[in-house]
Design an enzyme around this catalytic site. Structure first.
Site, mmCIF file in Angstrom:
data_model
loop_
_atom_site.group_PDB
_atom_site.id
_atom_site.type_symbol
_atom_site.label_atom_id
_atom_site.label_comp_id
_atom_site.label_asym_id
_atom_site.label_seq_id
_atom_site.Cartn_x
_atom_site.Cartn_y
_atom_site.Cartn_z
ATOM 1 N N ASP A 3 17.428 -5.909 1.553
ATOM 2 C CA ASP A 3 17.903 -5.496 2.962
ATOM 3 C C ASP A 3 16.885 -6.104 4.212
ATOM 4 O O ASP A 3 17.522 -6.238 5.362
ATOM 5 C CB ASP A 3 17.782 -3.936 2.808
ATOM 6 C CG ASP A 3 18.322 -3.100 1.567
ATOM 7 O OD1 ASP A 3 19.487 -2.870 1.892
ATOM 8 O OD2 ASP A 3 17.750 -3.217 0.609
ATOM 9 N N GLU B 132 9.145 -8.265 -3.414
ATOM 10 C CA GLU B 132 8.961 -9.494 -2.579
ATOM 11 C C GLU B 132 9.786 -9.738 -1.659
ATOM 12 O O GLU B 132 10.341 -10.981 -1.363
ATOM 13 C CB GLU B 132 9.041 -10.808 -3.655
ATOM 14 C CG GLU B 132 7.672 -10.866 -4.621
ATOM 15 C CD GLU B 132 7.756 -12.334 -5.537
ATOM 16 O OE1 GLU B 132 8.132 -13.376 -4.794
ATOM 17 O OE2 GLU B 132 7.205 -12.348 -6.486
ATOM 18 N N GLY B 133 9.998 -8.759 -0.930
ATOM 19 C CA GLY B 133 10.990 -8.759 0.339
ATOM 20 C C GLY B 133 12.194 -7.959 -0.122
ATOM 21 O O GLY B 133 12.812 -8.642 -0.965
ATOM 22 N N THR B 134 12.587 -6.913 0.264
ATOM 23 C CA THR B 134 13.759 -6.416 -0.162
ATOM 24 C C THR B 134 14.964 -7.107 0.363
ATOM 25 O O THR B 134 14.937 -7.678 1.516
ATOM 26 C CB THR B 134 14.026 -4.739 0.021
ATOM 27 O OG1 THR B 134 13.894 -4.772 1.670
ATOM 28 C CG2 THR B 134 12.795 -3.966 -0.214
ATOM 29 N N SER C 10 2.607 1.377 3.346
ATOM 30 C CA SER C 10 2.894 0.205 3.755
ATOM 31 C C SER C 10 3.659 -0.593 2.681
ATOM 32 O O SER C 10 3.058 -1.269 1.808
ATOM 33 C CB SER C 10 1.877 -0.645 4.163
ATOM 34 O OG SER C 10 2.065 -2.061 4.403
ATOM 35 N N GLU D 121 0.906 -1.245 -0.075
ATOM 36 C CA GLU D 121 0.034 0.022 0.006
ATOM 37 C C GLU D 121 0.887 1.219 -0.125
ATOM 38 O O GLU D 121 1.927 1.249 0.257
ATOM 39 C CB GLU D 121 -0.998 0.026 1.058
ATOM 40 C CG GLU D 121 -1.965 -1.253 1.274
ATOM 41 C CD GLU D 121 -2.920 -1.111 2.453
ATOM 42 O OE1 GLU D 121 -2.758 -0.085 3.237
ATOM 43 O OE2 GLU D 121 -3.748 -2.069 2.676
ATOM 44 N N PRO D 122 0.293 2.546 -0.330
ATOM 45 C CA PRO D 122 1.219 3.621 -0.371
ATOM 46 C C PRO D 122 2.022 3.911 1.076
ATOM 47 O O PRO D 122 2.923 4.406 0.637
ATOM 48 C CB PRO D 122 0.066 4.712 -0.326
ATOM 49 C CG PRO D 122 -1.139 3.955 -1.155
ATOM 50 C CD PRO D 122 -0.944 2.644 -0.686
#
Length: 618
Positions: A431, A427-429, A188, A185-186
């Site tokens: 970092d 799908e999960g940075t 999140s 979301e914007p």
């Protein structure tokens, strides 16, 4: 007498300084007072234990029938991407040509793992990895369209769906209806628990009313069936609290709309759009995985699909290496072929090493999953992090070898590099995934230390545990603790590397224990330390994986066995050589430097950019 002092010192340090650890929601425990056990190589690494069960020998999970299926599927898929799909045209038009999409549907490419009786091909994870590798070698934009549909779009239905949900929706997503995974979301992104989209049970109790919006949704403008995550009110301990719930949402429910396609840096042909939900009526039977269990559903979907990215990017790297190698063999400069220059040879060798590791990780994780292993989440995260970093380096070096020609659109490598950049983000940075690996591993290690801490509360009843653990720590402190011997599990040529691996595991366990004692639950704020531990974790795990794969090649006397042994030995030497310095930094040998960098970064952020003036002061 000296050993006794070490025992008492270690015990007192643990008793006085160990505090409750950061609780990672992604890692489960067997009970409040139980020490969790696992066959995961990476989890056990954080306890300084070398657990070979899920690494040695390299997985052999395909039956003769499954191999036959692949032999029948791979050639037509290769031909399709060579003769029908046009990646340059897809990129230029920012859309996939209808002929290509229809052909992919006809091939069954949108339902690779859906059971045959529901319209899919019923492939295993390892079979899926092989076909995804083919796609990754040709067109990552098309790969994202396929992956967003099945790797995450309807994967939740496969994993958590009721029989009725599977029957209703899997038959549709294999029959030209696109799926999407709607979480971001914007406000999140990586903090998935902070989503604002809400779903409230209607007064009649038969449906939820969904309101909110999602951004950067792959297939967002085309999907008819979506896995949507929203906050829902849940009764807990007599109070109403918000918890995330997953829903299967159809565009046909009404109130669902999409924004225009995003104009992206790469993967241009894949549709990416905002999706809006305005008073969308969602039947209660479309709750996926139970009310309030949405975070678990989301994390399991992402964890389950990450190996696919490693497989795709192994294909990308293989294609780039082929292009670079052909150019090096054909191009003449200074009256010599490029391949005659040692600098070019070194580049090609290092590129092949990175591809070998990436590919080995992809099939190690998929093989573990197919073998029924339940603890593979850290390994899957490592495969995604390593693959996306490695692919970027490999393609960048391929462009460098081709020189000016590599910079031109005609070679296709500039498109591939643009396409690759997103893989280190979505799908999960990378970092966040590094922190996930470190914190989950630390929690696992901490559970055994907390057991020892509890033992000190009633020492008379736990003398055996106290003295066993104390003796083990004392032996390790003075260098007398026996190390795991995996020499028998690897090819003779790799036994030296296996010894280095065992030493690194022991060294790593000591560093983790020291980190726990030093920081306690405050370790969650020590991201620099966590990143150093994650880097060492990746180097150790990847070394184990390639030693296993190359040993398999030697055992089976494969035609490429000698080259695989060289690649594995070279990688282990390079990767394990980084472990010591990383752990030394994690132990605090460079604390002042880390603090200075952190403070510098804070000043840069608060002052809005570079702190120094132009040399001309103009």
């Amino acid at each position: 007498m000296k050993s006794a002092k070490v025992i008492l010192g270690a015990n007192r340090c643990l008793q006085n300084k160990l505090v409750p650890l950061y609780s990672c929601r992604a890692a489960s425990t067997a009970g409040k007072d139980a020490v969790r056990q696992s066959d995961s190589f990476t989890l056990n690494l954080f306890r300084g234990q070398l657990q070979p069960a899920q690494v040695f020998p390299y997985p052999e999970v395909l039956s003769a029938d499954q191999k036959q299926v692949l032999q029948e599927l791979v050639p037509p898929v290769e031909r399709f991407f060579s003769e029908v799909n046009d990646p340059a045209r897809n990129d230029q038009d920012a859309s996939i040509e209808p002929e290509t999409l229809n052909g992919l549907w006809d091939l069954g490419a949108f339902g690779l793992q859906v059971p045959c009786e529901l319209g899919g091909l019923g492939l295993s994870n390892t079979q899926y990895a092989r076909l995804v590798e083919v796609v990754g070698a040709h067109d990552l934009g098309v790969g994202i369209t396929l992956g967003a549909h099945q790797s995450i779009g309807f994967k939740g239905i496969l994993l958590f769906g009721t029989p009725e949900q599977k029957q209703k929706y899997l038959t549709r997503v294999t029959n030209r209806e696109y799926a999407a995974f709607c979480l971001t979301e914007p406000a999140s992104g990586s903090d998935a628990g902070s989503i604002k989209t809400r779903a409230v049970l209607s007064p009649c109790g038969t449906k939820y009313i969904l309101n909110g919006s999602k951004i950067w949704i792959s297939n967002g403008g085309t999907a008819e069936i979506m896995t949507v995550f929203a906050q829902t009110p849940v009764e807990k301990d007599g109070q109403t609290v918000d918890k995330v719930t997953a829903f299967i949402v159809e565009r046909a429910f009404g109130g669902v709309s999409s924004g225009p396609p995003e104009n992206k840096m790469g993967i241009k042909c894949s549709n990416t759009a905002e999706v809006y939900y305005e008073d969308v009526p969602v039947p209660i039977e479309n709750v996926l995985g139970g009310v309030g269990n949405g975070f678990k559903v989301a994390m399991n979907i992402l964890n389950n699909g990450r190996f696919g990215m490693a497989a795709a990017l192994a294909g990308t790297q293989r294609a780039a290496i082929r292009q670079a190698a052909e150019h090096a063999a054909a191009r003449t400069q200074f009256k010599r072929k490029l391949m005659d220059f040692t600098a070019i040879r070194d580049k090609l060798a290092h590129m092949c090493m990175l591809q070998y590791v990436t590919e080995s990780l992809a099939y190690m994780v998929s093989g573990n999953m197919d073998a029924g292993c339940s603890d593979y989440h850290l390994e899957a995260a490592i495969s995604k992090v390593f693959a996306s970093d490695a692919a970027w380096l490999v393609v960048d070096e391929a462009i460098q070898i081709l020189g000016g020609m590599g910079y031109m659109k005609a070679t296709g490598l500039e498109r591939v590099l643009r396409d690759l950049r997103i893989f280190r983000i979505f799908e999960g940075t990378n970092d966040i995934l590094r922190l996930f690996v470190a914190l989950t591993g630390i929690q696992f290690a901490g559970s055994s230390l907390k057991e020892l801490q509890r033992a000190f509360k009633n020492p008379a009843a736990h003398l055996s545990l106290i003295f066993t653990e104390g003796a083990r720590r004392a032996q390790r402190a003075v260098g007398l603790a026996p190390r795991a011997d995996i020499g028998s599990l690897v090819a003779p040529e790799l036994r030296g590397a296996a010894g280095e691996l065992a030493a690194a595991v022991d060294q790593f366990g000591q560093a983790v224990e020291g980190t726990l004692v030093k920081y306690g639950k405050g370790v969650v704020e020590e991201q620099q330390v966590l990143n150093l531990l994650a880097a060492a974790t990746i180097d150790i795990y990847t070394s184990a994986v390639v030693l296993s794969r190359a040993s398999r090649a030697a055992r089976l006397a494969l035609p490429t066995a000698q080259e695989e042994l060289q690649l594995a030995s070279a990688w282990a030497r390079e990767a394990l050589g980084r472990v010591g310095p990383a752990l030394a930094a994690a132990r605090g040998e460079h604390d002042a430097h880390r603090r200075a960098l952190s403070e510098l970064g804070l000043r840069i952020a608060t002052r809005g950019g570079q702190l120094s003036l132009n040399p001309l002061n103009l």
